[in-house]
Design an enzyme around this catalytic site. Structure first.
Site, mmCIF file in Angstrom:
data_model
loop_
_atom_site.group_PDB
_atom_site.id
_atom_site.type_symbol
_atom_site.label_atom_id
_atom_site.label_comp_id
_atom_site.label_asym_id
_atom_site.label_seq_id
_atom_site.Cartn_x
_atom_site.Cartn_y
_atom_site.Cartn_z
ATOM 1 N N LYS A 111 2.971 -15.371 1.735
ATOM 2 C CA LYS A 111 3.217 -16.102 0.488
ATOM 3 C C LYS A 111 4.720 -16.323 0.415
ATOM 4 O O LYS A 111 5.409 -15.875 -0.515
ATOM 5 C CB LYS A 111 2.668 -15.294 -0.698
ATOM 6 C CG LYS A 111 2.735 -15.998 -2.042
ATOM 7 C CD LYS A 111 1.669 -17.072 -2.255
ATOM 8 C CE LYS A 111 1.965 -17.883 -3.509
ATOM 9 N NZ LYS A 111 1.048 -19.024 -3.713
ATOM 10 N N ASP B 142 -6.303 -7.220 3.771
ATOM 11 C CA ASP B 142 -7.447 -6.606 3.073
ATOM 12 C C ASP B 142 -8.342 -7.702 2.498
ATOM 13 O O ASP B 142 -9.562 -7.693 2.672
ATOM 14 C CB ASP B 142 -6.911 -5.708 1.951
ATOM 15 C CG ASP B 142 -8.019 -5.041 1.149
ATOM 16 O OD1 ASP B 142 -8.940 -4.478 1.771
ATOM 17 O OD2 ASP B 142 -7.961 -5.089 -0.095
ATOM 18 N N ASP C 65 -3.121 -18.206 -0.552
ATOM 19 C CA ASP C 65 -4.047 -18.951 -1.416
ATOM 20 C C ASP C 65 -4.694 -20.089 -0.619
ATOM 21 O O ASP C 65 -5.910 -20.310 -0.702
ATOM 22 C CB ASP C 65 -3.363 -19.455 -2.701
ATOM 23 C CG ASP C 65 -2.023 -20.140 -2.467
ATOM 24 O OD1 ASP C 65 -1.326 -19.814 -1.479
ATOM 25 O OD2 ASP C 65 -1.650 -21.009 -3.274
ATOM 26 N N TYR D 50 0.823 -1.212 0.000
ATOM 27 C CA TYR D 50 0.000 0.000 0.000
ATOM 28 C C TYR D 50 0.853 1.256 0.000
ATOM 29 O O TYR D 50 0.533 2.229 -0.658
ATOM 30 C CB TYR D 50 -0.924 0.032 1.225
ATOM 31 C CG TYR D 50 -2.206 -0.736 1.061
ATOM 32 C CD1 TYR D 50 -2.194 -2.110 0.851
ATOM 33 C CD2 TYR D 50 -3.440 -0.097 1.115
ATOM 34 C CE1 TYR D 50 -3.372 -2.819 0.705
ATOM 35 C CE2 TYR D 50 -4.626 -0.801 0.972
ATOM 36 C CZ TYR D 50 -4.582 -2.153 0.765
ATOM 37 O OH TYR D 50 -5.758 -2.849 0.622
ATOM 38 N N ASP E 281 -11.933 -9.315 4.445
ATOM 39 C CA ASP E 281 -13.202 -9.196 3.727
ATOM 40 C C ASP E 281 -13.835 -10.559 3.505
ATOM 41 O O ASP E 281 -15.056 -10.715 3.610
ATOM 42 C CB ASP E 281 -12.997 -8.471 2.387
ATOM 43 C CG ASP E 281 -13.219 -6.965 2.530
ATOM 44 O OD1 ASP E 281 -13.554 -6.510 3.633
ATOM 45 O OD2 ASP E 281 -13.063 -6.246 1.535
HETATM 46 C C1 LIG Z 1 -10.695 1.729 0.373
HETATM 47 C C2 LIG Z 1 -9.494 0.835 0.380
HETATM 48 C C3 LIG Z 1 -8.256 1.648 0.073
HETATM 49 C C4 LIG Z 1 -9.377 0.049 1.679
HETATM 50 C C5 LIG Z 1 -8.165 -0.864 1.658
HETATM 51 O O1 LIG Z 1 -7.861 -1.522 0.655
HETATM 52 O O2 LIG Z 1 -7.511 -0.941 2.694
HETATM 53 C C6 LIG Z 1 -10.579 -0.815 2.064
HETATM 54 O O3 LIG Z 1 -10.769 -1.859 1.177
HETATM 55 C C7 LIG Z 1 -10.364 -1.358 3.456
HETATM 56 O O4 LIG Z 1 -10.116 -2.568 3.607
HETATM 57 O O5 LIG Z 1 -10.426 -0.559 4.409
HETATM 58 C C1 LIG Z 2 3.562 -23.382 -5.650
HETATM 59 C C2 LIG Z 2 3.225 -21.934 -5.886
HETATM 60 C C3 LIG Z 2 4.470 -21.181 -6.236
HETATM 61 C C4 LIG Z 2 2.132 -21.778 -6.932
HETATM 62 C C5 LIG Z 2 1.794 -20.319 -7.159
HETATM 63 O O1 LIG Z 2 1.698 -19.527 -6.210
HETATM 64 O O2 LIG Z 2 1.590 -19.933 -8.319
HETATM 65 C C6 LIG Z 2 0.800 -22.501 -6.658
HETATM 66 O O3 LIG Z 2 0.142 -21.972 -5.547
HETATM 67 C C7 LIG Z 2 -0.067 -22.385 -7.880
HETATM 68 O O4 LIG Z 2 -1.080 -21.655 -7.848
HETATM 69 O O5 LIG Z 2 0.248 -23.012 -8.899
#
Ligand SMILES: CC(C)[C@H](C(=O)O)[C@@H](O)C(=O)O
Ligand SMILES: CC(C)[C@H](C(=O)O)[C@@H](O)C(=O)O
Lengths: 361, 361
Positions: free
Chosen positions: B194, B250, B226, B144, B254
């Site tokens: 990650k 973020d 992920d 950010y 959510d």
């Molecule tokens: C509005 C945006 C910049 C903000 C963020 O990404 O942090 C919002 O999504 C949050 O999570 O407060």
């Molecule tokens: C193993 C890892 C590096 C890989 C990625 O993050 O792309 C996996 O999660 C995928 O989505 O194939």
């Protein structure tokens, strides 16, 4: 050309056993559709670390280079989890392969098969609305490969840093693929970014808007990644093609895969500009069930179908596999993880699934 | 000190109407717990753009500086959606406030209230297992705020770029907060990164491991983002405290909010090292229902409770509000969006909710 060479990289865990079923099915179609496949097998991932000291040995890379496509199983397991990140089976094999062959286009279809709605972790009414998306993920750019990347400074000021970056041409080529795919599907592209925070995303969004002009028949929506993650739970039926950069695609395609509740059914393709590609199941190597003959080979088999379609242009053979798989699923011919507890005794083994699908093609 | 000054920033959409109820409840507790609150109201977001040409006018910032805490409503709406990113109400108000006051610590609790399980978008058996997490998100670092950020190059080679970066000390201070929070909850921290791809995440993980040594009573797990996104769907009851950098926080906070299915109940706090903070509902400004008196004020009221707890150290008053809210929810005293269609006629209005909670404290 009717003779192809396939680099077969079974890998670890359930990789070898599901790969055997994919080969069974490929053998069935090659006879029927009049082409021949020459399989060359190579070590990759953990087994390559054990046998050759690295997850992607030079011989494996050379074998891939000499082939028309790569059929990849899955890699990794507890044995290699203590290794440093870049030496680990998954990361140490997949990222170099993607980079080396410029496999910029990752296609990850995810859908809830009719009859399998109850596997989805979603509320019944939400799952019943259906879910059928194609994630189009950029795979060789963004924060995965951006430079500089590393460490600097000392003590508590020591910093780790990565660079997210996209050039217009990188966004353009992946965007075209998403719009073309949408034409053959629901006609809607949802581009996912974080343009309210990231400079990379502002450029991403601009280029996607430009590309959209070439596809007046396709609807384009934009969503921030945080919102996309929520919409995927609230009303997943709204999505058709999801267009994402590398990191957001990693996250969102995994969320989409989990939403189906049937990871063992999901294939993927990673392609370059010459339609050379690597094909692999969306799920992992599942070391906990390896060697028991219960793993679901469908994702591997559907990955083989994608290989026929995209790299070998054997569309009819690919379709025959897709149809055979649908037949198995709709007839309730299923491995155990797709069955409710009270029906587990009807579960088919890995090789029974492969036999059924090979026979049905 | 028993006299506090609160900067009240109602913002747009439902902001002003839910803010009125939060003030009602704060008025009720200040009498009972023997302190006084001096509210000073300022424009922020879209209304500030309309009245002063910018989403965070100097007078608003000065007002916040002169206060003990900021109670923030919600900002944004269709009217301002065409503006460039940095001028938009949400981004243009929140990011500068976070940066200016060094609000590095974002706390986002998300839980499924007993009796409201059916609102969750999850399968009934998964929701029934319960869900009660606290997302601890680093809020002033990462991609950010990392520099450099921008554009370079020409034509198709033009690149947009952002820098993700964390210093050890930044990771350390947010990690301590997560471990301390876990002590007062379920005793488990799940750190999300990650680290198989990002240098930033490798450093993040190292520091989190170091901090964990100070908390032998707290269990630490690591998940890749992920995988975390998937586990949140598969088995959300496994989580207690989630520790994330700015971007992953973020996304994951959510997702966690959406999993509850009751965004109108979720508060948040953004704090600095001096416990000065900004408190706001997790949901948005909901312009579609603004002005109808049907918006749920609970998230705003619980945000006011967090303000009392963290910035004013009025723990007893904060608890009284939390208890009053629980009473309303468990007695089925609910706004319409929390009720099934056939019970909508029992829906309480925004001000009825506020009245009930103010009376119950
Ligand atoms: C509005 C945006 C910049 C903000 C963020 O990404 O942090 C919002 O999504 C949050 O999570 O407060
Ligand atoms: C193993 C890892 C590096 C890989 C990625 O993050 O792309 C996996 O999660 C995928 O989505 O194939």
């Amino acid at each position: 050309k009717q003779n192809y060479r396939i680099a077969v990289l079974p890998g670890d865990g359930i990789g070898p056993e599901v790969m055997a079923e994919a080969i069974k099915v490929l053998d069935a179609v090659q006879q029927k559709f009049g082409f021949t496949l020459d399989y060359q097998q190579y070590d990759v991932g953990g087994i390559a670390i054990d046998n050759h000291g690295e997850p992607l040995p030079p011989a494996t890379l050379a074998g891939c280079e000499a082939s028309d496509a790569i059929l990849f199983g899955s890699v990794g397991g507890p044995k290699w989890e203590g290794l440093p990140p870049e030496k680990q089976p998954e990361r140490g094999a997949l990222l170099p392969l993607r980079g080396h062959f410029d496999l910029f286009c990752n296609l990850r279809p995810a859908k809830i098969h009719p009859g399998l709605e109850s596997l989805a972790p979603l509320r019944a009414d939400i799952a019943a609305a259906g879910f059928d998306v194609l994630c189009v993920r950029e795979l060789t750019g963004g924060i995965y490969f951006g430079k500089p990347k590393g460490r600097e400074g000392e003590g508590e000021d020591e910093t780790g840093f990565d660079t997210m970056k996209y050039a217009r041409k990188e966004v353009r080529r992946i965007a075209h693929i998403a719009f073309q795919a949408a034409r053959g599907r629901g006609g809607v592209v949802t581009s996912v970014d974080k343009a309210n925070v990231l400079a990379t995303s502002i450029l991403w969004r601009e280029v996607v808007e430009e590309v959209a002009k070439d596809y007046p028949d396709v609807t384009l929506n934009h969503l921030y990644i945080d919102n996309a993650t929520m919409q995927m739970l609230r009303y997943p039926a709204q999505f058709d093609v999801l267009l994402c950069g590398n990191l957001f695609g990693d996250i969102l395609s995994d969320e989409a895969a989990m939403i189906t509740g049937s990871m063992g059914l999901l294939p993927s393709a990673s392609l370059n500009a010459d339609d050379f590609g690597l094909y692999e199941p969306a799920g992992g190597s599942a070391p906990d069930i390896a060697g028991q003959g219960i793993a679901n080979p469908v994702a591997q088999i559907l990955s083989a179908a994608m290989l026929l379609r995209f790299s070998l242009k054997q569309e009819a053979a690919a379709n025959a596999i897709d149809v055979a798989v649908s037949k198995a699923l709709s007839e309730g011919y299923l491995t155990g993880e797709l069955l409710p507890a009270e029906k587990r005794d009807q579960a088919k083994s890995t090789s029974q699934m492969g036999d059924f699908i090979a026979q049905a093609v």
